[in-house]
Design a protein around this motif. Sequence first.
Motif, PDB file in Angstrom:
ATOM      1  N   ASP A  98      38.815  76.935  52.242  1.00 19.65           N
ATOM      2  CA  ASP A  98      37.715  77.694  52.814  1.00 19.65           C
ATOM      3  C   ASP A  98      36.566  77.706  51.808  1.00 19.65           C
ATOM      4  O   ASP A  98      36.794  77.934  50.619  1.00 19.65           O
ATOM      5  N   PRO A  99      35.354  77.459  52.290  1.00 14.57           N
ATOM      6  CA  PRO A  99      34.244  77.396  51.325  1.00 14.57           C
ATOM      7  C   PRO A  99      34.018  78.714  50.573  1.00 14.57           C
ATOM      8  O   PRO A  99      33.401  78.712  49.511  1.00 14.57           O
ATOM      9  N   LYS A 100      34.480  79.819  51.126  1.00 19.33           N
ATOM     10  CA  LYS A 100      34.277  81.097  50.429  1.00 19.33           C
ATOM     11  C   LYS A 100      35.503  81.528  49.633  1.00 19.33           C
ATOM     12  O   LYS A 100      35.397  81.983  48.505  1.00 19.33           O
ATOM     13  N   THR A 101      36.698  81.397  50.245  1.00 15.29           N
ATOM     14  CA  THR A 101      37.879  82.013  49.629  1.00 15.29           C
ATOM     15  C   THR A 101      38.788  81.007  48.935  1.00 15.29           C
ATOM     16  O   THR A 101      39.733  81.383  48.255  1.00 15.29           O
ATOM     17  N   GLY A 102      38.507  79.721  49.124  1.00 12.49           N
ATOM     18  CA  GLY A 102      39.301  78.722  48.419  1.00 12.49           C
ATOM     19  C   GLY A 102      40.516  78.269  49.197  1.00 12.49           C
ATOM     20  O   GLY A 102      40.536  78.277  50.434  1.00 12.49           O
ATOM     21  N   ASN A 130      40.333  77.893  41.742  1.00 15.75           N
ATOM     22  CA  ASN A 130      39.305  77.532  42.722  1.00 15.75           C
ATOM     23  C   ASN A 130      38.274  76.612  42.086  1.00 15.75           C
ATOM     24  O   ASN A 130      37.755  75.710  42.729  1.00 15.75           O
ATOM     25  N   LYS A 156      32.136  73.240  44.446  1.00 19.92           N
ATOM     26  CA  LYS A 156      31.939  74.664  44.152  1.00 19.92           C
ATOM     27  C   LYS A 156      32.097  75.480  45.426  1.00 19.92           C
ATOM     28  O   LYS A 156      31.641  75.095  46.492  1.00 19.92           O
ATOM     29  N   LEU A 157      32.758  76.601  45.271  1.00 13.12           N
ATOM     30  CA  LEU A 157      32.873  77.494  46.421  1.00 13.12           C
ATOM     31  C   LEU A 157      31.572  78.272  46.549  1.00 13.12           C
ATOM     32  O   LEU A 157      30.850  78.465  45.588  1.00 13.12           O
ATOM     33  N   LEU A 158      31.276  78.718  47.777  1.00 13.16           N
ATOM     34  CA  LEU A 158      30.048  79.485  48.007  1.00 13.16           C
ATOM     35  C   LEU A 158      30.156  80.864  47.368  1.00 13.16           C
ATOM     36  O   LEU A 158      31.219  81.446  47.319  1.00 13.16           O
TER      37      LEU A 158
END
Lengths: 155, 688
Positions: free
Chosen positions: B564-568, B680, B686-688
């Motif tokens: 997930d781009p936010k939570t990994g 992560n 890179k995650l958001l």
Amino acid sequence: MPKFTLSVNGAAREVEADPKTKLLWVLRDNLGLTGTKFGCGISECGACTVHIDGEPMRSCQKTVEFASGKKITTIEGLSTDRSHPLQKAWIDLEVPQCGYCQSGMLMTAAALLQKVPSPSDAQIDQALGDHICRCGTYLRIRKAVHQAAKNGGAK
Amino acid sequence: MLIGVRHAEAADGVFAPDAFLRIEKNGIVTVTIIKSDMGQNIRSGLAMIAAEELEADWSMVRAEQVKPNEKFSDFGTGGSSSVASLWMPMRKAGATAKEMLITAAAKSWNVPATECHAKQGEVLHAASNRRIKYGDLVDAVLRVEAPKNPTLKDPKDFTLIGTKVRNLDTASRVDGSAIYGLDVRVPGMLHAVIARCSTFGGSVKSVDDSAAKAIAGVRFVVPVDSGSSRGIAVIADSTWAALKGRDALQIEWDAGPNAGLSTASIRESLRELAKKPGVSGQRVGDPTIALPEGANQISAAYEAPFVAHATMEPMNCTASVEATRCEIWAPTQSPKSVVDAAAKITGLARSAIQVNTTFLGGGFGRRFETDFIAEALLLSKAAQAPVQVVWTREDDMRHDFYRTMSHHAMQGAVDAKGMLILWKHRVVAPSIMSRVFPGAIHNGMDEAALDAAKNMPYSIPNLEIDFALAQTAVPIGWWRSVYASQNAFAVESFVDELAFAAKRDPVEFRREMLAKNPRMKAVLQLAAEKSDWAKPAPAGRFRGVACSQCFGTRVAEVAEISIDPKTGIRVHRVTVAIDCGTVINPDSVEAQAQSSIVYGLGAALKGEITIANGQVEQGNFDDYPMLRINEMPEVEVHIVKSGEPPSGMGEPVLPPIAPAVANAIFAARKNRIRRLPIRNGDLGTKLL
């Protein structure tokens, strides 16, 4: 030391203790109710969960002073004969492995079913999300809560 | 250990043909259990094996935990060996008793024993329609001689083995009645909590205990040295008073020689060692071979961190040392080591030492150690009363025997046809054996440290596995699957790297190297099938595969993940295929597989103990997080049917999970995870 009268599993119990003693240690050391477990002492694992006036609470965080006069239920009082639908489901599905975290899991699950008689996976995860099991019983716990819900777990 | 006492022992109408088994007149069959139960439900597993051959009625079977005695003195629970090592002894115990019961019944009916058979706790004579319960044969069977070579059942006639049966201990684990170490209550017992020097190898310089002694309920304040840590113990009437007493201690510590130790310095020392050849552990073909044209050679380094056991029940022990005897109640994986420790500390004869093994609130290898045992013995001696030593979670986290940090230098090559032709793996790690059994180390080689690195399941024409023995002041110990857990991470990740270099499918690449290992090949095939490997993963999902062969068991796992781009990272589903030989209880095999996945996945995603100034930086579950129910993937367990003898099940499912997840991350992001835990920040984008 001051005396307190606790209502534990329907019986009045008198204890002498430092008022700041955590309920966990009063249950275990003074009253011999060792089913409630010590896991972390900081409310992170849930092993010490009991019901205080029907609410699941961490006995490692609540003092004897706080608990005095309130209605306390421990795993020993969930039923006297393993007849609670959750206990039956736990046995039927062979949920426990080492078993150490299971008292806390059962107490939180019992409180959940009181409020949400037929919880979804997400609701079960939310209720039990701050409990820890190191053996990996999570999947069976979910199944067993559903099974207990079907068998009148809210009673 | 003495197995199979060959004469029936008569004691108040009890039939005890064997040290493992006794039958009473009420028909109750009691199976002696010499293994510690830490959640693997071994008590039921072993009882099932004996009950199968005995033709017992399962509802009449009980398990009884042995106390070390003249018949059983040397035993422990580890290495996933309980069922494998006791498979034949338990079968023989049951078969011996059954034959004797049949003989006794036949004699009393005056019919040939060959006309009788046993079933569900009874002997039957079909021709005359007579039957008699085992309990009713107890007197008669005492006059029957034990057979030297009892006939074992044909596995096709098994009725209990291979089925899910009611677990003997589940009921006591749902009503709070199961007794763990911390639940032991002995008359007159005091409670102790210890302030230990948090720097490894440090000691007490000075202590002011006046405030501690002023606390109501505090009885004694005494120094204690367990052999692995030193500190000041507060012994009190209650756990609460002991805890408050410890808080009130004013201690000045002498940090000792390891005050400068850090994770970075240890990691650097391993990297240095990796530069030079180690001691060869296995060599096949010519690992110095000149590579043919078109070959593709790659190298990579993998690193694994220190991790803690974090059993749910913190370490604890209760001991009562008297002038002429001593008794210990302990959640231990090694009752023999407890007797050893007690004999050393008390000076008593072994026969004067009684060890009671309680249920273990998790073990995972930590409870092989005796540091917590020594503390209880020393404090009981000092207080001249029974003492229960209680460790808090922070004590447990900071004074563990950790899974060691390790470094893996990998080299490999595939030829133009995409075949793996060269494999080199240098394992750089400290040795557990050099502490617990130095005699096992020869020329700097610790064979145990190469588990799942040497003797790989794959046929590779040229390979070399070597070992560079590192040193560390950090206490290290057995951690579920031990070195296999980190070796398999390096091995199975690097196999994946080579498959990619060869432009091959990771399952196909492995399968081709398994021609000589049909059991592993079948396991991999099953995992691939059940995980739908041949079909594209659902949108946004990615799969990774890993195998491993350790403790005699073959395992293949496919992990299905999303990022997930936010939570990994999120692990959704793990398909596990296992060949562990004959399965005693498939329900327990499933439970152990799920358990190994939780333990291994938690470590892979979150587990890292770091050291600064010679001390562990983590203390509790807030800074050493665990896998929670909402993070638990679906785990599907598929068992290969096998008539081979049973092999290990407590550990072998653990090693493949970290590389399976790491390989799935590569499938998702083309980014290789080469250090654990999986951060992560290592996912590639890179995650958001």
